[in-house]
Design a protein around this motif. Structure first.
Motif, PDB file in Angstrom:
ATOM      1  N   THR A 107       3.982  -0.337  11.483  1.00 34.19           N
ATOM      2  CA  THR A 107       4.836   0.847  10.843  1.00 34.19           C
ATOM      3  C   THR A 107       5.878   0.512   9.886  1.00 34.19           C
ATOM      4  OG1 THR A 107       6.659   0.743  12.621  1.00 34.19           O
ATOM      5  CG2 THR A 107       4.518   2.202  12.997  1.00 34.19           C
ATOM      6  N   LEU A 108       6.063  -0.733   9.718  1.00 42.17           N
ATOM      7  CA  LEU A 108       7.090  -1.236   8.769  1.00 42.17           C
ATOM      8  C   LEU A 108       6.541  -1.279   7.255  1.00 42.17           C
ATOM      9  CD1 LEU A 108       8.347  -4.460  10.467  1.00 42.17           C
ATOM     10  CD2 LEU A 108       9.512  -2.143  10.824  1.00 42.17           C
ATOM     11  N   THR A 109       7.717  -1.120   6.406  1.00 40.74           N
ATOM     12  CA  THR A 109       7.116  -1.410   4.842  1.00 40.74           C
ATOM     13  C   THR A 109       7.308  -2.734   4.502  1.00 40.74           C
ATOM     14  OG1 THR A 109       8.369   0.851   4.755  1.00 40.74           O
ATOM     15  CG2 THR A 109       8.222  -0.566   2.695  1.00 40.74           C
ATOM     16  N   PHE A 110       6.305  -3.268   4.036  1.00 37.51           N
ATOM     17  CA  PHE A 110       6.302  -4.597   3.602  1.00 37.51           C
ATOM     18  C   PHE A 110       6.588  -4.604   2.034  1.00 37.51           C
ATOM     19  CE2 PHE A 110       4.193  -6.629   7.096  1.00 37.51           C
ATOM     20  CZ  PHE A 110       4.101  -5.665   7.928  1.00 37.51           C
ATOM     21  N   ASP A 111       7.119  -5.727   1.526  1.00 39.84           N
ATOM     22  CA  ASP A 111       8.025  -5.929   0.407  1.00 39.84           C
ATOM     23  C   ASP A 111       6.979  -6.279  -0.630  1.00 39.84           C
ATOM     24  OD1 ASP A 111      10.353  -7.202   2.407  1.00 39.84           O
ATOM     25  OD2 ASP A 111      10.650  -5.419   1.570  1.00 39.84           O
ATOM     26  N   TYR A 112       6.028  -7.303  -0.264  1.00 43.12           N
ATOM     27  CA  TYR A 112       5.250  -7.916  -1.360  1.00 43.12           C
ATOM     28  C   TYR A 112       3.638  -7.725  -0.916  1.00 43.12           C
ATOM     29  CZ  TYR A 112       9.480  -9.739  -3.401  1.00 43.12           C
ATOM     30  OH  TYR A 112      10.749  -9.926  -3.917  1.00 43.12           O
ATOM     31  N   TRP A 113       2.751  -7.863  -1.793  1.00 45.88           N
ATOM     32  CA  TRP A 113       1.306  -7.632  -1.356  1.00 45.88           C
ATOM     33  C   TRP A 113       0.615  -8.699  -2.307  1.00 45.88           C
ATOM     34  CZ3 TRP A 113      -0.765  -4.217   2.140  1.00 45.88           C
ATOM     35  CH2 TRP A 113       0.064  -3.363   2.798  1.00 45.88           C
ATOM     36  N   GLY A 114      -0.388  -9.262  -1.726  1.00 40.45           N
ATOM     37  CA  GLY A 114      -1.459 -10.030  -2.432  1.00 40.45           C
ATOM     38  C   GLY A 114      -2.300  -9.147  -3.057  1.00 40.45           C
ATOM     39  N   ARG A 115      -3.265  -9.919  -3.934  1.00 43.75           N
ATOM     40  CA  ARG A 115      -4.529  -9.338  -4.364  1.00 43.75           C
ATOM     41  C   ARG A 115      -5.426  -9.338  -3.023  1.00 43.75           C
ATOM     42  NH1 ARG A 115      -2.059 -11.463  -8.551  1.00 43.75           N
ATOM     43  NH2 ARG A 115      -2.805 -13.664  -8.086  1.00 43.75           N
ATOM     44  N   GLY A 116      -6.448  -8.417  -3.250  1.00 40.80           N
ATOM     45  CA  GLY A 116      -7.347  -8.524  -2.082  1.00 40.80           C
ATOM     46  C   GLY A 116      -8.496  -9.408  -2.166  1.00 40.80           C
ATOM     47  N   ALA A 117      -9.086  -9.777  -1.150  1.00 44.07           N
ATOM     48  CA  ALA A 117     -10.289 -10.489  -1.036  1.00 44.07           C
ATOM     49  C   ALA A 117     -11.553  -9.667  -0.469  1.00 44.07           C
ATOM     50  CB  ALA A 117      -9.846 -11.936  -0.259  1.00 44.07           C
ATOM     51  N   GLN A 118     -12.513  -9.876  -0.819  1.00 43.32           N
ATOM     52  CA  GLN A 118     -13.646  -9.014  -0.425  1.00 43.32           C
ATOM     53  C   GLN A 118     -14.216  -9.721   0.679  1.00 43.32           C
ATOM     54  OE1 GLN A 118     -15.094  -5.735  -1.527  1.00 43.32           O
ATOM     55  NE2 GLN A 118     -16.131  -6.126   0.479  1.00 43.32           N
ATOM     56  N   VAL A 119     -14.387  -9.157   1.832  1.00 44.46           N
ATOM     57  CA  VAL A 119     -15.040  -9.609   2.901  1.00 44.46           C
ATOM     58  C   VAL A 119     -16.355  -8.435   3.205  1.00 44.46           C
ATOM     59  CG1 VAL A 119     -15.288 -10.060   5.578  1.00 44.46           C
ATOM     60  CG2 VAL A 119     -13.173 -10.605   4.164  1.00 44.46           C
TER      61      VAL A 119
END
Length: 123
Positions: A107-119
């Protein structure tokens, strides 16, 4: 500059394992998490780790996926076992600088996000 670099995605068959890595640079995150987004669906929580001893998993992956981290490398991992076709998605890593006790990590807000990886998991 803060960056989260995800690696390890790919195409596997149902039942196979796969391990994702998320290498962070520029900041140290108290909480690291994995989310995923399947085509046509909203992004959903997969797993999170606070420090080194607090874990949280989505019900759909509990018992099959394991989140871990190596603080010396500032890297988080997602070990995915017994993969199913419904696990097919783009997987994202997220980091939150400050921890928080007493609330679900999802439920928390995250500060940074990475680019995704396809699985992709074939049946």
């Amino acid at each position: 500059q803060v960056d989260l670099v995800v690696s390890g995605g790919g195409l596997v068959q149902a039942g196979d394992p796969l391990k994702l890595s998320c290498a962070a640079s520029g900041r140290v995150f108290r909480i690291m998490a994995w989310f995923r987004q399947a085509p046509g669906q909203e992004r959903e929580f997969v797993a999170a780790i606070q420090g080194t001893d607090t874990f949280e998993y989505a019900e759909s992956v509990k018992g099959r996926f394991t989140i871990s981290r190596d603080n010396a490398k500032n890297t988080a991992y997602l070990q995915m076992d017994l993969l199913k076709p419904e696990d097919t998605a783009v997987y994202y890593c997220a980091g939150r600088v400050w921890g928080q006790l007493g609330v679900p990590l999802r439920t928390l807000t995250f500060d940074y996000w990475g680019r995704g990886a396809q699985v992709t998991v074939s049946s």
